[in-house]
Design a protein around this motif. Structure first.
Motif, PDB file in Angstrom:
ATOM      1  N   ARG B 261       8.532  -5.835   2.094  1.00 56.17           N
ATOM      2  CA  ARG B 261       9.396  -5.816   0.813  1.00 56.17           C
ATOM      3  C   ARG B 261      10.716  -5.821   1.009  1.00 56.17           C
ATOM      4  O   ARG B 261      11.778  -6.397   0.224  1.00 56.17           O
ATOM      5  N   ILE B 322       6.477   3.123  -2.727  1.00 53.26           N
ATOM      6  CA  ILE B 322       4.791   1.159  -3.559  1.00 53.26           C
ATOM      7  C   ILE B 322       4.010   1.397  -3.316  1.00 53.26           C
ATOM      8  O   ILE B 322       3.294   1.527  -4.774  1.00 53.26           O
ATOM      9  N   LEU B 333      14.318  -2.745  -5.098  1.00 50.05           N
ATOM     10  CA  LEU B 333      12.751  -2.033  -5.243  1.00 50.05           C
ATOM     11  C   LEU B 333      13.090  -1.667  -6.550  1.00 50.05           C
ATOM     12  O   LEU B 333      12.128  -0.603  -7.691  1.00 50.05           O
TER      13      LEU B 333
END
Ligand SMILES: Nc1ncnc2c1ncn2[C@@H]1O[C@H](COP(=O)(O)OP(=O)(O)OP(=O)(O)O)[C@@H](O)[C@H]1O
Ligand SMILES: Nc1ncnc2c1ncn2[C@@H]1O[C@H](COP(=O)(O)OP(=O)(O)OP(=O)(O)O)[C@@H](O)[C@H]1O
Ligand SMILES: [Mg+2]
Ligand SMILES: [Mg+2]
Lengths: 312, 364
Positions: B261, B322, B333
């Motif tokens: 990510r 996450i 995010l």
């Protein structure tokens, strides 16, 4: 400038043997009858397992050892024996080695600027101190270090930073031949790529030749024009990168290629590499002779082994 | 995750700087790492990002110009009689650590083998030293075990090699001697700093297998510091990605490799040389690592991040959770952030990796 095969080789190694006598009962035969040549602008990759004699070959070439047998020619001149003082001085700029163990090859009591400046000083390679400093800062920047790193001592760096100091020390001299011994192994992939790209650029610019010693085959594949595979001091197979990767003949080469790790966790955790053990292989390296496969691709083995390796 | 897992190392909020003539270098900026018994954790990240310094702190062997600004490093172990103990390494003096921890309970394989070998001492003696000093092992027994260890790390003619000095060995052999020394005292925690960088793939596989065997037999925990993502893929249960003195992404191995990510992790994965592509130039993450001498506000990765948001220049992102095991420090995010995809090329590569993985019977 690409590799220039039309001129004479910059380095010719012929029948090199390098033995080390440890005591009356134990002699290490580190290099056995090895021959190869490197052309201007070319990168020759030397691969092989730990202890196979790669560093020893490099160290023999830069005259750290007296060869047990064989000759080494640099630019046509025999350098395997004694050479004159002036030739020796010239050799010290024209051939540079990047050592495998950076901590052991950098003087711990010297600041980086003096480590890098030493060769420049000896060979009067600048006009004034401003030019000296400029040369040092520019090479530091090229290997991805900052100007203020110049005032640090070797132990004040991370492992990869230290390795780059060693690389900078060799590059700053503009040599004709660089022996790079595992010179990127301590670097992360992104900086490896940066250094390898830099080495390619410098080669393009100056036509320097590289003897690139490494165990990381994916990087060797990327940088080398030709590759030599060394095992137990014997050069078993040599050829262009394509010849070696697409058509490996010797079982040792094949086992090496099959062991390249893949950055894929599931695949990697399930993988079994081709195994190879000299003792049970039934081969006798000492009996081998050179066999031409095709083009510039040679394998060292007996006639009978050659037939066996190639019938597939 | 099961509740009765035993935590053996817990590093929280570690912050370290170095004094140099050019000023203070803020090398470690709030690192959290934890490790349970029997697990393998990998730390990856760019050269200079602080991997070795973090682990040297855990061994209590920081350089003399280092200052610990904050943090705790809690190490838990058992005494010989079985009573549990837990100490903060940062609160203990060097002498105590040498006597009770180093080599005995935590062993480290250093990145540069020559720094941890004594050039004037035969390697056999160096392997025997720890056993004799920590456990008063009889000499003959220590000798036998040293020979055995040399064989296990794949050194031929082990008996004859015992009498060699470090300079008589090849680089990879020296590295394996250091591994033998680290294993000699049966530590609870083994820290391997680039343990296989100088080793060819076959011997590398052998060493990894050996460490895994010891780990199975004795339930020890292992920290691998390595830039070799192939090694990480092979050994790690969990991965910490470090950038400029911080952990920027952590997760289990599949989360990091198949579902990264953080843009820095994307760059790292994209820079892997790929045997299947024939590009003229290798991909590198653009720009250079930040100068830790001159700190600036915001996310240290922002100047090199083509996905950087405006806020990245002002405020350092927190860790966004996450999954239970996966988190990353990037503003991408944040629920308010625009939706950003990883680079196309990397996505294709990951898709390919997943297909290959599924052929091995994995559901990804
Ligand atoms: N100065 C020396 N004295 C005695 N033996 C030596 C010396 N230098 C090297 N050797 C021996 O020669 C052999 C080859 O060593 P070399 O350093 O060339 O290997 P290498 O291929 O570079 O391995 P690595 O990948 O581990 O660095 C080894 O068995 C080593 O122990
Ligand atoms: N004694 C020291 N004095 C000053 N700076 C130091 C010292 N030791 C380390 N550093 C700096 O701290 C930072 C982190 O170093 P560290 O050795 O942890 O990097 P690393 O992540 O292990 O990198 P590598 O992959 O290159 O080994 C680097 O920028 C390094 O230059
Ligand atoms: Mg070597
Ligand atoms: Mg390091």
């Amino acid at each position: 400038m690409a590799a220039n095969y039309k001129t004479d080789p910059i380095l010719t190694v012929d029948g090199l043997k390098q033995y080390f006598r440890i005591n009356s009962r134990f002699t290490v035969k580190a290099v056995e009858n090895v021959s190869f040549r490197i052309y201007p602008g070319e990168t020759y990759g030397l691969v092989g397992e730990s202890g196979s004699g790669k560093s020893t070959i490099g160290r023999s070439v830069i005259r750290l050892y007296d060869p047990t047998a064989g000759t080494i020619r640099f630019n046509g001149m025999d350098i395997s024996g004694k050479v004159s003082r002036s030739d020796n001085k010239a050799l010290r700029t024209q051939m540079q080695m990047i050592f495998q163990d950076p901590m052991a090859s950098l003087n711990p009591r010297k600041k980086v600027e003096d480590i890098l400046g030493e060769g420049l000083d000896i060979h009067h390679m600048y006009r004034n101190s401003a030019e000296r400093r400029q040369k040092i800062e520019s090479i530091l920047a090229k290997v991805g270090l900052a100007p203020e790193h110049a005032s640090r001592y070797p132990h004040q760096f991370s492992g990869g930073q230290r390795q780059r100091v060693g690389i900078a020390r060799a590059l700053i001299m503009n040599p004709k031949l660089i022996i790079a011994d595992e010179c990127i192994s301590a670097l992360d992939v992104s900086i490896q790529a940066q250094v390898v790209n830099l080495m390619k650029d410098i080669q393009e610019e100056t036509g320097a030749a590289y003897l690139f010693i490494a165990h990381d085959l994916s990087m060797v594949k990327y940088i080398s024009d030709r590759i030599g595979v060394l095992h137990l001091g014997h050069l078993l197979e040599t050829g262009t990168t394509g010849e070696i990767f697409e058509n490996p003949i010797h079982p040792y080469t094949r086992s090496l290629l099959s062991a390249i790790p893949s950055p894929n966790p599931v695949v990697e955790k399930n993988r079994v590499a081709e195994s190879y053990d000299y003792r049970t292989s039934g081969l006798d390296y000492a009996k081998g002779t050179e066999h031409l496969v095709s083009g510039t691709h040679y394998v060292k083995c007996t006639d009978e082994e050659f037939e066996r390796f190639t019938e597939r | 995750m099961s509740e009765n897992k035993e935590k053996i190392l817990d590093i929280t909020d570690l912050d370290i700087s170095f004094r140099t003539t050019a000023g203070d270098v803020h090398a470690i900026r709030g690192v959290d790492i934890n490790l349970f018994r029997g697990e393998t954790v990998a730390i990856v990240g760019e050269s200079g990002s602080g991997k070795s310094v973090t682990m040297k702190a855990a061994m209590g062997i920081l350089a003399s110009n280092a200052t610990v600004n904050s943090g705790t490093i809690r190490f838990s172990y058992h005494h010989e009689d079985g009573t549990p103990e837990s100490v903060d390494i940062l609160q203990k003096d060097k002498k105590w650590i040498r006597r009770h921890i180093n080599g005995k309970r935590i062993a480290m394989v250093f990145q540069d083998p020559m720094t941890s070998l004594n050039p004037t001492m035969q390697i056999g003696k160096q392997i025997m030293e720890g056993m004799i000093w920590h456990f008063k092992t009889p000499k003959q027994e220590a000798w036998n075990r040293a020979v055995q260890l040399l064989k296990e790390v794949g050194i031929e003619d082990a008996e004859k090699r015992m009498k060699n000095y470090p300079h008589q060995l090849s680089g990879g052999m020296r590295q394996r001697v250091v591994i033998a020394i680290a294993l000699s005292c049966n530590p609870d925690l083994l820290i391997c700093d680039e343990p296989t960088t100088a080793l060819d793939v076959t011997i590398q596989a052998k060493i990894i297998e050996l460490i895994r065997k010891v780990q199975k037999e004795r339930g020890i925990s292992v920290i691998y510091i390595t830039h070799d993502l192939g090694v990480v893929a092979k050994v790690a249960d969990y991965v910490n990605v470090m950038y400029a003195g911080k952990i920027v992404e952590k997760g289990n191995i599949n989360e990091i490799f198949y579902d990264p990510r953080h843009p820095y992790t994307w760059g790292l994965l994209s820079a892997m040389p790929d045997l299947d592509t024939d590009d003229e130039r290798l991909y590198t993450i653009p720009g250079s690592p930040p100068n830790l001498l001159h700190e600036k506000d915001g996310d240290a990765f922002a100047p090199r991040n083509r996905y950087a948001l405006e806020i990245d220049d002002k405020l350092d992102p927190p860790m966004f959770q996450i999954t239970e095991t996966h988190s990353a420090a990037t503003w991408l995010l944040d629920p308010r952030a625009p939706k950003v995809e990883m680079p196309e090329e990397l996505r294709n590569r990951i898709e390919r990796m997943k297909r290959e993985a599924n052929e091995h019977g994995s559901e990804l």
